[in-house]
Design a protein around this motif. Sequence first.
Motif: not given
Length: 472
Positions: A20-27, A47-52, A58-64
């Motif tokens: 559900t989220s992206v996290k970045a950490a500087l260590v 979250h994106s529709d799965s036409p096929g 359960m698909e996700q939009d990689v651009q997002k």
Amino acid sequence: MAAAGGLGPTCVLGIDLGTTSVKAALVTGTERGLALAQSCSRETQAHSDSPGAAAQGMEQDVQKIIRALNECLAALPQQQLQQVTHIGISGQMHGVVFWKSDKGCRWSEGGPGPAFEADRVSHLVTWQDGRCSPTFLSSLPLPQSHVSLATGFGCATIFWYSKNSPDFLKAYDAAGTIQDYVVAMLCDLKKPLMSVQNAASWGYFNCRSKSWNTDILKKSGFPVHLLPEVGDPGSVAGRTTCAWHGIPKGAKVGIALGDFQCSVYSCLTERTDAVLNISTSAQLTISMPLGFQPPEAPDPSSAVTYFPYFNGDYLAVAASLNGGNVLATFVGMVAQWAQELGFQVQESAIYPRIIQAALAQKHSKLSIHPTIFGERHLPELLASVSSIGASELSLGHVTRALCRGLVENLSSMFPVQHLQELGVSRVLGSGTALARNEVLRQEVERIFPFPVVYGKDVDAAVGAAMVMFHSK
């Protein structure tokens, strides 16, 4: 520059590409050890529709997802990003994304430094995808692996496409997890490189020989050219081919890792520790003894699975599908009942009150098996309530029994005696559900006869950075 105490990186960027989220950490490396300098997270809302695959997909939009990653990095201090020498990346396991190897992304100047956006890339079919029915899975060849195949696993999804939508696959020549995709883009890899951790999570991978079940797959018409090369977790996949958000060109990028292993790595310091995490779902994890090898074939009825860790070690995991999500469902039910009776109560107001009510009831004969979401080893399993007495119908009694049932369910999957035999001497408690629920903590301490330490933050992005600090 060298990190304190010897040669190595001084500033590492850790990234986790979650569900559900992206996290970045500087260590950073300090004289006292590793320290978290900065972190940032962004919801992906991908979250994106799965036409096929209709409702089962359960698909996700990689651009997002990449957009959220870019926003995360843009929010970190430029001065520190310019000092990054190594990048560690983890992400959601099992899932698969396809791309065209020479057109996977577009680099553009903008903001403090160049960044990339997804280009000729499919949706990410996530680990939660349900298109591979039990009937479909039973039609596939038996893997030569210690991991049982399940819907949402990369190889199962590729099989589904090859049998149901072969034209879809013709548009792509590379595949991997979402974290493999990001590593491939940063290092301009013509052929994706995948760690043993992520390969095992795809299915049809033999951890002992560190190889795909190529012969088995070929005989069934599987497009084996889409399988990535495989390497050891902790190794370097390549170097950044250009500056990225101010991070210098030539920074070393680690082979992509599993978010689960990185979460454990961020908090597990002793081999005798068990990590208990109760968030949406729940997991109890221990490090297996040195030299342990998983069985040749999976035991479908076993609640414990073995995950490749680092340096040839394995984690034993009892992963329950029932955790904080059960409590959330219970709160939702109470709110709905109230609404049906003509009252409006916010769910956020219900949670603290049911915990307070349960704290007043130390004991309850009421017994709740809270498995409303089933379990992977028992998918048909439903919840049940028994030993119902007239004097134990209060909200406090029910909430107490529900919390106890959640911990007992996990304990039934990984019995205390087994933990003792494996030398466990302490439990590290983590996760949002455990942090906000004192009743749950009381039940953990009652059921597990070990000292329990709380507040051990489990953080996959930090873990991914730590791995790069410790890798050679």
